[in-house]
Design an enzyme around this catalytic site. Structure first.
Site, PDB file in Angstrom:
ATOM      1  N   LYS A 124       0.815  -1.220   0.000  1.00  0.00           N
ATOM      2  CA  LYS A 124       0.000   0.000   0.000  1.00  0.00           C
ATOM      3  C   LYS A 124       0.850   1.273   0.000  1.00  0.00           C
ATOM      4  O   LYS A 124       0.514   2.237  -0.680  1.00  0.00           O
ATOM      5  CB  LYS A 124      -0.926   0.012   1.220  1.00  0.00           C
ATOM      6  CG  LYS A 124      -2.103  -0.960   1.133  1.00  0.00           C
ATOM      7  CD  LYS A 124      -3.065  -0.723   2.292  1.00  0.00           C
ATOM      8  CE  LYS A 124      -3.960  -1.910   2.563  1.00  0.00           C
ATOM      9  NZ  LYS A 124      -5.144  -2.026   1.749  1.00  0.00           N
ATOM     10  N   GLU A 208      -3.782   7.577   7.431  1.00  0.00           N
ATOM     11  CA  GLU A 208      -4.671   8.345   6.550  1.00  0.00           C
ATOM     12  C   GLU A 208      -5.648   9.144   7.379  1.00  0.00           C
ATOM     13  O   GLU A 208      -6.030   8.725   8.475  1.00  0.00           O
ATOM     14  CB  GLU A 208      -5.495   7.393   5.667  1.00  0.00           C
ATOM     15  CG  GLU A 208      -4.732   6.797   4.529  1.00  0.00           C
ATOM     16  CD  GLU A 208      -5.576   5.824   3.717  1.00  0.00           C
ATOM     17  OE1 GLU A 208      -6.777   5.691   3.983  1.00  0.00           O
ATOM     18  OE2 GLU A 208      -5.003   5.197   2.805  1.00  0.00           O
ATOM     19  N   HIS A 243     -16.158  -4.730   5.779  1.00  0.00           N
ATOM     20  CA  HIS A 243     -15.387  -4.419   4.564  1.00  0.00           C
ATOM     21  C   HIS A 243     -15.652  -5.406   3.443  1.00  0.00           C
ATOM     22  O   HIS A 243     -14.881  -5.525   2.494  1.00  0.00           O
ATOM     23  CB  HIS A 243     -13.886  -4.351   4.841  1.00  0.00           C
ATOM     24  CG  HIS A 243     -13.542  -3.405   5.945  1.00  0.00           C
ATOM     25  ND1 HIS A 243     -13.976  -2.108   5.947  1.00  0.00           N
ATOM     26  CD2 HIS A 243     -12.836  -3.563   7.080  1.00  0.00           C
ATOM     27  CE1 HIS A 243     -13.549  -1.513   7.042  1.00  0.00           C
ATOM     28  NE2 HIS A 243     -12.865  -2.378   7.748  1.00  0.00           N
ATOM     29  N   ARG A 300      -7.338  -7.437 -11.086  1.00  0.00           N
ATOM     30  CA  ARG A 300      -8.061  -8.632 -11.551  1.00  0.00           C
ATOM     31  C   ARG A 300      -9.484  -8.223 -11.912  1.00  0.00           C
ATOM     32  O   ARG A 300      -9.861  -7.072 -11.735  1.00  0.00           O
ATOM     33  CB  ARG A 300      -8.097  -9.665 -10.434  1.00  0.00           C
ATOM     34  CG  ARG A 300      -8.669  -9.051  -9.156  1.00  0.00           C
ATOM     35  CD  ARG A 300      -8.855 -10.043  -8.047  1.00  0.00           C
ATOM     36  NE  ARG A 300      -9.044  -9.391  -6.768  1.00  0.00           N
ATOM     37  CZ  ARG A 300     -10.175  -8.873  -6.332  1.00  0.00           C
ATOM     38  NH1 ARG A 300     -11.237  -8.887  -7.108  1.00  0.00           N
ATOM     39  NH2 ARG A 300     -10.263  -8.312  -5.146  1.00  0.00           N
TER      40      ARG A 300
HETATM   41  P1  ADP Z   1      -8.103  -3.717   2.908  1.00  0.00           P
HETATM   42  O1  ADP Z   1      -7.065  -3.774   1.811  1.00  0.00           O
HETATM   43  O2  ADP Z   1      -7.589  -4.270   4.215  1.00  0.00           O
HETATM   44  O3  ADP Z   1      -9.437  -4.247   2.505  1.00  0.00           O
HETATM   45  P2  ADP Z   1      -8.729  -0.952   2.256  1.00  0.00           P
HETATM   46  O4  ADP Z   1      -7.647   0.055   2.285  1.00  0.00           O
HETATM   47  O5  ADP Z   1      -9.153  -1.472   0.926  1.00  0.00           O
HETATM   48  O6  ADP Z   1      -8.308  -2.163   3.214  1.00  0.00           O
HETATM   49  O7  ADP Z   1     -10.003  -0.395   3.013  1.00  0.00           O
HETATM   50  C1  ADP Z   1     -11.129  -1.203   3.246  1.00  0.00           C
HETATM   51  C2  ADP Z   1     -12.339  -0.368   3.600  1.00  0.00           C
HETATM   52  O8  ADP Z   1     -12.068   0.478   4.734  1.00  0.00           O
HETATM   53  C3  ADP Z   1     -12.799   0.608   2.503  1.00  0.00           C
HETATM   54  O9  ADP Z   1     -13.683   0.014   1.586  1.00  0.00           O
HETATM   55  C4  ADP Z   1     -13.502   1.685   3.326  1.00  0.00           C
HETATM   56  O10 ADP Z   1     -14.814   1.259   3.664  1.00  0.00           O
HETATM   57  C5  ADP Z   1     -12.682   1.748   4.606  1.00  0.00           C
HETATM   58  N1  ADP Z   1     -11.620   2.802   4.552  1.00  0.00           N
HETATM   59  C6  ADP Z   1     -10.364   2.672   4.058  1.00  0.00           C
HETATM   60  N2  ADP Z   1      -9.658   3.831   4.167  1.00  0.00           N
HETATM   61  C7  ADP Z   1     -10.480   4.711   4.756  1.00  0.00           C
HETATM   62  C8  ADP Z   1     -10.356   6.112   5.154  1.00  0.00           C
HETATM   63  N3  ADP Z   1      -9.233   6.796   4.976  1.00  0.00           N
HETATM   64  N4  ADP Z   1     -11.429   6.705   5.724  1.00  0.00           N
HETATM   65  C9  ADP Z   1     -12.572   6.008   5.941  1.00  0.00           C
HETATM   66  N5  ADP Z   1     -12.762   4.725   5.590  1.00  0.00           N
HETATM   67  C10 ADP Z   1     -11.734   4.067   5.005  1.00  0.00           C
END
Ligand code: ADP
Length: 695
Positions: A124, A208, A243, A300
């Site tokens: 990431k 973040e 999620h 993908r």
């Molecule tokens: P992972 O790879 O572990 O699934 P992600 O970075 O894709 O994690 O984030 C998964 C979910 O978390 C997103 O779909 C969203 O709902 C929430 N999320 C991620 N980053 C943020 C953020 N900065 N603020 C609020 N919600 C977030």
């Protein structure tokens, strides 16, 4: 920026996956004239994807690690079958750079991006650095190499709380925590690091800004090996639990043409920055103020790709196959159009009432009665990995199928989704269908008030126990009466003291005259008890003057007049006090007894029932009959008429829904005559044989 990849025409494709995605990929491959090869674990030897493939190869035991995730075994299968290409589906090996390289070495086309593009998005922090480079907007935050506690804390303070700590190597929500205030920072950091070390053997963190009401909006991109890249618009996947996406739609509600173009172009830049080829998804968070931020790229095909296919009229798997053969993208950006609105609902074998615990079992029925529900087959698509009779095991993801609909606009598509969910006949395994119906009919969802915590925010309404009304009991009573009526003349259930008996193996019926007065007891599922005075049980007295006359029902003290007319399949029209409604009604066997399940666009009504009254037979005839518990085929007759048999001895075998059912002797006695022979088709309720009970 595109890198050269090995492309070649191929005539046979191996699908390194299972379930609905394997079936879906093979469907397109077949249309394109390609031969299909499935792979299977021991648990899937007779799974639908195996049945649909031209060829299928065993790759190992049930455990995914030893089969679908086993690079060597999948590659061996590809070589053994002579497949020129491998489609990975999603999950399993789809984002495994090592597998991509192994395919290249073996001279097999991997239908997906180059290994370098997968690796670029795998971390990431590194991915964020590259996205910043490509001018893709990022959530304000920190993703640097300096990982000292002090620096991370200073960065968090500067970003402003709440912040989100994420493991750089993360995925699946692991090593991710919201920090509400500065004094909670250190404890959260320690926790995330521990989790991340345990899950990924890596404890680098990024920080973040935590957006409090974001939507999850993702863009479908496609690139070919000739440097072309397009976006196929966006999907809104905000409705998630833990999620995990549950309901997806395209386009995202409330998008302006300008925002759509900005996000689309940012997504194509993201893909081209890493030399992407094939289908990919760039996920963004869309804030309430209309600003969007890069979250991650999935290298993908996504589970939810069909909603994009519905609004663009394109087959994304066909695009994938063509791009993998080295062809240019089928369409340019200005040739792509967006028409109407589409939803996808994911049907899981899981129990929403028990924390979404995965469920297993045999699917006695799995069907979508489009005709009965008045649905247009062009507007509804069921991508399924299962059929009636299939077993749902605990080895894999519990997603059974996806229901995808299209409409001219959002409201129309949503109405179709609700109708289609109601028409889905799934029996034998607990699913989230009722939960999907509650979601899709929720006023806030209908009003497109979406954000990633939708389920959390509306938890109370989504999980509220159903309130049953008099009309529900009356409608269920009519379904029960119809069922009893079907059994009339041939067999009627004797008073059955237990809720636990199933109609399938009940064989103690005696003939009776036309029922003039019947009592049934109904109660919410799970509340069945043999105590008739229990508060949860509603008794319904029913009478009528003849088969064409309406039923006069008395529920407690309330009189009601009702009728039931069968339409087609499971569709019936129920009229109560002159108010006629069409519903799908069926009987379902459950652990508790048997349920009447009625579904309409408002949701599902489920009531457990049994007949209460001791039927006044007048005289117990010595002869009884056995009727077919369902539509099916007679497989074998097991005894000679006249030969004495003991109670419980098997008399004949019939088959329905790919399962065999044995009908046994209701008492000591002998078979007087069989009404059917092996191979005959029988309808539900048909009299199969006459039985003489030993006096
Ligand atoms: P992972 O790879 O572990 O699934 P992600 O970075 O894709 O994690 O984030 C998964 C979910 O978390 C997103 O779909 C969203 O709902 C929430 N999320 C991620 N980053 C943020 C953020 N900065 N603020 C609020 N919600 C977030």
């Amino acid at each position: 920026m595109s890198q050269p990849i090995d492309t070649a025409r191929f005539t046979k494709v191996l699908v390194a996956n299972r379930g609905e995605i394997a079936c879906r990929v093979m469907r397109t491959a077949r249309h394109m004239g390609l031969a299909t090869v499935a792979v299977y674990s021991d648990a899937d030897a007779n799974a639908r994807h195996v049945r649909e493939a031209d060829e299928a190869i065993r790759i190992g035991p049930a455990a995914a690690r030893e089969s679908y995730l086993n690079v060597a075994a999948v590659l061996d299968a590809a070589k053994r079958s002579g497949a020129g290409a491998v489609h990975p589906g999603y999950g399993f090996l789809s984002e495994n750079a090592e597998f991509v390289e192994a395919c290249a070495k073996a001279g097999i086309v991997f239908i997906g991006p180059p290994a370098s593009a997968i690796a670029a998005m795998g971390d990431k922090s590194a991915a964020k650095a590259r996205m910043a480079n490509a001018g893709v907007p990022l959530v304000p935050g920190y993703h640097g190499d300096d990982q000292t506690d002090d620096l991370l804390k200073r960065e968090a303070d500067a970003i402003g709380y709440p912040v989100l700590l994420k493991a750089s190597a993360g995925g699946g929500g692991k090593g991710m925590r919201v920090v509400e205030a500065p004094d909670q920072f250190q404890a959260a950091l320690d926790g995330c690091r521990r989790e991340s070390r345990a899950a990924f053997n890596d404890d680098r963190m990024l920080i973040e800004k935590y957006l409090t009401q974001p939507r999850h909006v993702e863009v479908q991109v496609f690139c070919d090996a000739h440097g072309n890249g397009v976006y196929l618009f966006e999907r809104d996947c905000s409705v998630q639990r833990r999620h995990q996406k549950v309901l997806e739609e395209a386009p995202a509600p409330g998008m302006t043409a300008e925002l759509r173009r900005e996000m689309g172009e940012a997504a194509v830049r993201a893909a081209q920055e890493i030399g992407y080829v094939g289908a990919g998804t760039v996920e963004f968070l869309l804030d309430a103020d209309g600003r969007f931020y890069f979250m991650e790229m999935n290298t993908r095909l996504q589970v939810e790709h069909p909603v994009t296919e519905m609004i663009t009229g394109q087959d994304l798997v066909e695009w994938q196959l063509r791009v993998a053969m080295g062809e240019p993208l089928p369409l340019a950006q200005n040739e792509l159009t967006l028409t109407g609105h589409s939803f996808e609902a994911r049907l899981y074998a899981e129990d929403p009432e028990h924390d979404f615990l995965p469920a297993t079992g045999t699917l006695e029925r799995f069907d979508l009665d489009l005709l009965g529900a008045g649905l247009n087959a062009d507007k509804v698509r069921l991508d399924s990995g299962v059929d009636s009779g299939d077993t749902v095991s605990m080895h894999y993801d519990p997603m059974l199928a996806k229901l995808i609909v299209h409409g001219d606009d959002r409201a129309q598509a949503l109405a179709t989704l609700n109708r289609a969910l109601a028409a889905l006949d799934v029996q034998g395994v607990v699913t989230n269908r009722g939960f999907l119906q509650r979601l899709a009919s929720h006023p806030a969802f209908q009003a497109a008030e979406l954000d990633t915590r939708f389920i959390e925010h509306h938890h109370d309404e989504l999980f509220a126990a159903k309130q049953y009304r008099n009309d529900d009991y009356a409608a269920a009573a009519l379904v029960a009466l119809e069922q009893l009526g079907r059994e009339q003349d041939s067999r009627a259930p004797r008073e059955d003291a237990s809720w636990h008996r199933s109609p399938w193996n009940r064989h103690d019926g005696f003939r009776l005259n036309a029922p003039h007065r019947i009592r049934v007891a109904l109660c919410p599922p799970g509340e069945a008890s043999d105590d008739e005075t229990s508060d949860s049980i509603v008794t319904v007295d029913a009478q009528r003057d003849g088969v064409d006359a309406p039923w006069r029902l008395i529920l407690g003290d309330t009189p009601l007049e009702g009728r039931l007319a069968r339409l087609s399949g499971d569709a019936v029209a129920i009229t109560l006090e002159g108010y006629r409604k069409r519903v799908q009604a069926r009987l379902e066997r459950t652990a508790q007894g048997h349920d009447i399940v009625m579904t309409d666009a408002q949701g599902e009504t489920r009531l457990t029932w049994r007949r209460l009254d001791a039927v006044d037979h007048g005289h117990h005839e010595a002869e009884s009959t056995l009727t077919a518990p369902m539509h099916g085929t007679v497989v074998a007759l097991l005894v000679e008429p006249g030969t004495p048999v003991e109670k419980g001895m098997p008399l004949m075998v019939m088959e329905a829904m790919k399962m065999e059912h044995t009908l046994s002797a209701p008492a000591d006695g002998h078979v007087e005559s069989f009404h059917f022979a092996a191979g005959d088709t029988v309808g539900q309720g048909d009299v199969l044989l006459e039985f003489n009970v030993k006096q």
